[in-house]
Design a protein around this motif. Structure first.
Motif, PDB file in Angstrom:
ATOM      1  N   ASN A 239     -25.080   9.577  32.084  1.00 14.56           N
ATOM      2  CA  ASN A 239     -23.851   9.192  31.392  1.00 14.56           C
ATOM      3  C   ASN A 239     -24.009   7.879  30.638  1.00 14.56           C
ATOM      4  OD1 ASN A 239     -22.852   6.982  33.196  1.00 14.56           O
ATOM      5  ND2 ASN A 239     -22.618   8.635  34.691  1.00 14.56           N
ATOM      6  N   VAL A 240     -23.198   7.767  29.588  1.00 15.01           N
ATOM      7  CA  VAL A 240     -23.126   6.560  28.761  1.00 15.01           C
ATOM      8  C   VAL A 240     -21.698   6.041  28.862  1.00 15.01           C
ATOM      9  CG1 VAL A 240     -23.419   5.574  26.466  1.00 15.01           C
ATOM     10  CG2 VAL A 240     -24.876   7.474  27.201  1.00 15.01           C
ATOM     11  N   ARG A 241     -21.537   4.768  29.186  1.00 13.93           N
ATOM     12  CA  ARG A 241     -20.227   4.250  29.546  1.00 13.93           C
ATOM     13  C   ARG A 241     -20.054   2.803  29.121  1.00 13.93           C
ATOM     14  NH1 ARG A 241     -21.049   4.134  36.049  1.00 13.93           N
ATOM     15  NH2 ARG A 241     -20.420   1.965  36.207  1.00 13.93           N
ATOM     16  N   THR A 242     -18.810   2.355  29.166  1.00 14.97           N
ATOM     17  CA  THR A 242     -18.512   0.939  29.017  1.00 14.97           C
ATOM     18  C   THR A 242     -17.394   0.602  29.988  1.00 14.97           C
ATOM     19  OG1 THR A 242     -18.168  -0.856  27.432  1.00 14.97           O
ATOM     20  CG2 THR A 242     -16.794   1.113  27.176  1.00 14.97           C
ATOM     21  N   TYR A 243     -16.923  -0.643  29.937  1.00 12.82           N
ATOM     22  CA  TYR A 243     -15.994  -1.137  30.950  1.00 12.82           C
ATOM     23  C   TYR A 243     -14.694  -1.591  30.298  1.00 12.82           C
ATOM     24  CZ  TYR A 243     -20.301  -0.619  33.334  1.00 12.82           C
ATOM     25  OH  TYR A 243     -21.454  -0.066  33.809  1.00 12.82           O
ATOM     26  N   VAL A 244     -13.612  -1.164  30.914  1.00 12.42           N
ATOM     27  CA  VAL A 244     -12.290  -1.340  30.316  1.00 12.42           C
ATOM     28  C   VAL A 244     -11.288  -1.753  31.390  1.00 12.42           C
ATOM     29  CG1 VAL A 244     -12.683   0.293  28.417  1.00 12.42           C
ATOM     30  CG2 VAL A 244     -11.814   1.129  30.607  1.00 12.42           C
ATOM     31  N   ARG A 245     -10.089  -2.159  30.902  1.00 12.31           N
ATOM     32  CA  ARG A 245      -8.997  -2.531  31.800  1.00 12.31           C
ATOM     33  C   ARG A 245      -7.709  -1.875  31.314  1.00 12.31           C
ATOM     34  NH1 ARG A 245     -10.362  -6.662  35.182  1.00 12.31           N
ATOM     35  NH2 ARG A 245      -8.181  -6.820  35.790  1.00 12.31           N
TER      36      ARG A 245
END
Length: 239
Positions: free
Chosen positions: A82-88
């Motif tokens: 998987n390819v991901r990033t970080y969020v709120r």
């Protein structure tokens, strides 16, 4: 097993369990501006000291089962990248996935039904010789040529994770937005037991929508041998 839930109490019981094995975290710093067009507007990009990050995570999933059921005999064991990033969102910190490639067609169809998660079927191979592991992935369809090939050798011993390492890995929910509705999926697992790992990336053409060279540098890399995980029912996010 000491399952963590991001410091929150789940309102409903978990619905699915899975074990992750031979998981590698690869993280590159990236400009938040490069990510913003590809993330739902309701989600804020999570930053560490003003820096956004993108992660590539190969692993083996097994013992997938629904609550009160035995593991699925075939579809419950597969390899994923998987390819991901970080969020709120709404006071929570979690994960947003750009893509999830798996080599189980049944798992891909189930998870991507109705566009719920961006799963794609891929031809993935993994193996090991001694302490060295190999992981390769290439798309089954020709419409997205996102190939990945790497070798890795975990180091002995568990790390005392730094603040950044915990920030990158201790994430207990994900968001997805199928059909213009934002959902959150909470997960629970024990805190990560991270190890250093030596990596050799032979090919990485993932996330071609990002600026060229986003993955040219050496990533932060960590390994975890096994992680038992539980998933909770999707919750419609209210803003």
């Amino acid at each position: 097993m000491n399952f963590q839930k991001g410091g929150r109490t789940m309102e409903k019981p978990w619905v699915m369990a899975q074990t992750w094995r031979n998981l590698v975290f690869l993280h590159w710093p990236i400009s938040a501006d490069a990510l913003r067009p590809f993330i739902p507007s309701e989600l804020a990009i999570d930053l560490y000291d003003g820096q956004a990050w993108i992660g590539v995570v190969p692993f083996i999933a097994d013992h997938t089962r629904l609550r009160f059921f035995f593991p699925f005999p075939i579809a419950g064991n597969y390899r994923e990248l998987n390819v991901r990033t970080y969020v709120r969102c709404n006071g929570r910190a979690g994960v947003y996935f750009f893509s999830l490639d798996a080599d189980s067609l049944l798992a891909v169809k189930a998870a991507s039904a109705g566009g719920f998660l961006p799963y794609r079927y891929a031809r993935i191979n993994s193996g090991s010789k001694g302490s060295r592991h190999l992981f390769t992935s290439r798309p089954a369809a020709s419409i997205h040529g996102e190939n990945f090939r790497m070798g890795f050798t975990p180091a002995a011993g568990i790390l005392e994770a730094s603040k950044l390492e915990r920030w990158l890995t201790e994430r207990y929910c994900l968001w997805t937005k199928p059909k213009a509705i934002l959902y959150r999926v909470d997960i629970a697992h024990a805190p990560w037991r991270l190890q250093n790992v030596h990596i050799e990336i032979a090919e990485n053409s993932l996330a071609p929508f990002l600026p060229a060279g986003w993955n040219a540098g050496q990533p932060l890399a960590h390994f975890s041998g096994v992680q038992k995980t539980r998933f909770y029912p999707p919750v419609k996010e209210t803003m």
